[in-house]
Design an enzyme around this catalytic site. Sequence first.
Site, PDB file in Angstrom:
ATOM      1  N   HIS A  51      45.835  36.406 -43.122  1.00  0.00           N
ATOM      2  CA  HIS A  51      44.760  35.766 -43.877  1.00  0.00           C
ATOM      3  C   HIS A  51      45.290  35.382 -45.258  1.00  0.00           C
ATOM      4  O   HIS A  51      46.394  35.797 -45.642  1.00  0.00           O
ATOM      5  CB  HIS A  51      43.537  36.695 -43.996  1.00  0.00           C
ATOM      6  CG  HIS A  51      43.763  37.923 -44.817  1.00  0.00           C
ATOM      7  ND1 HIS A  51      43.895  39.190 -44.277  1.00  0.00           N
ATOM      8  CD2 HIS A  51      43.888  38.088 -46.148  1.00  0.00           C
ATOM      9  CE1 HIS A  51      44.078  40.066 -45.229  1.00  0.00           C
ATOM     10  NE2 HIS A  51      44.085  39.424 -46.383  1.00  0.00           N
TER      11      HIS A  51
HETATM   12  P1  TYD Z   1      41.531  43.123 -43.935  1.00  0.00           P
HETATM   13  O1  TYD Z   1      41.611  42.759 -45.385  1.00  0.00           O
HETATM   14  O2  TYD Z   1      41.289  42.028 -42.931  1.00  0.00           O
HETATM   15  O3  TYD Z   1      42.840  43.948 -43.560  1.00  0.00           O
HETATM   16  P2  TYD Z   1      44.203  43.502 -42.836  1.00  0.00           P
HETATM   17  O4  TYD Z   1      44.465  42.077 -43.195  1.00  0.00           O
HETATM   18  O5  TYD Z   1      45.245  44.432 -43.380  1.00  0.00           O
HETATM   19  O6  TYD Z   1      43.987  43.715 -41.381  1.00  0.00           O
HETATM   20  O7  TYD Z   1      40.408  44.237 -43.764  1.00  0.00           O
HETATM   21  C1  TYD Z   1      40.198  44.913 -42.534  1.00  0.00           C
HETATM   22  C2  TYD Z   1      38.736  45.258 -42.426  1.00  0.00           C
HETATM   23  O8  TYD Z   1      38.354  46.115 -43.498  1.00  0.00           O
HETATM   24  C3  TYD Z   1      37.821  44.038 -42.481  1.00  0.00           C
HETATM   25  O9  TYD Z   1      36.792  44.223 -41.526  1.00  0.00           O
HETATM   26  C4  TYD Z   1      37.211  44.097 -43.854  1.00  0.00           C
HETATM   27  C5  TYD Z   1      37.277  45.569 -44.220  1.00  0.00           C
HETATM   28  N1  TYD Z   1      37.491  45.771 -45.668  1.00  0.00           N
HETATM   29  C6  TYD Z   1      36.437  46.188 -46.467  1.00  0.00           C
HETATM   30  O10 TYD Z   1      35.301  46.416 -45.998  1.00  0.00           O
HETATM   31  N2  TYD Z   1      36.649  46.360 -47.815  1.00  0.00           N
HETATM   32  C7  TYD Z   1      37.852  46.130 -48.392  1.00  0.00           C
HETATM   33  O11 TYD Z   1      38.008  46.289 -49.631  1.00  0.00           O
HETATM   34  C8  TYD Z   1      38.944  45.679 -47.548  1.00  0.00           C
HETATM   35  C9  TYD Z   1      40.285  45.394 -48.130  1.00  0.00           C
HETATM   36  C10 TYD Z   1      38.715  45.520 -46.200  1.00  0.00           C
END
Ligand code: TYD
Length: 130
Positions: A51
């Site tokens: 992302h």
């Molecule tokens: P994401 O940022 O997509 O992590 P990665 O790219 O490492 O897989 O986040 C994963 C999940 O966690 C997504 O459903 C959103 C949630 N999340 C929160 O609720 N709060 C936060 O501060 C973060 C970073 C993620």
Amino acid sequence: MQEPYLIELQKIGEEEIGYISVAQAASNVPFDIKRVYWIYQTPETVERGNHAHKNTLQLLICVRGKIKITLENRHRKIVEFVLDDPNQGLFIPNYYWRKLNFFDEAICLCLSSSDYSEEDYIREYQEFLS
Ligand code: TYD
């Protein structure tokens, strides 16, 4: 457009007693820190990220293990960083598509310029390029 770059963080201590490293807004973090989160227990077979953020700026610190971070801008310029030193941080500007691979039970500490908001994410690669 800002570029990603590595930041040497302050490292206090010595081998006999261990170290303290410091990330502090206004001295070595190029934004005001709004949020701190950490990613851990990610299997080596998993690729996280995939992302970009519209507005959020981040500093990633590998506090344990090793993390490979691949960053791509909207001109498809790709740069790769390996973080394996807890006194180094990687600054990631907005509009960088990121991929993270974790090794050696890595823990990634993420300092972020904004509160969590799904609106700030671009999760579709084609949308990111356009
Ligand atoms: P994401 O940022 O997509 O992590 P990665 O790219 O490492 O897989 O986040 C994963 C999940 O966690 C997504 O459903 C959103 C949630 N999340 C929160 O609720 N709060 C936060 O501060 C973060 C970073 C993620």
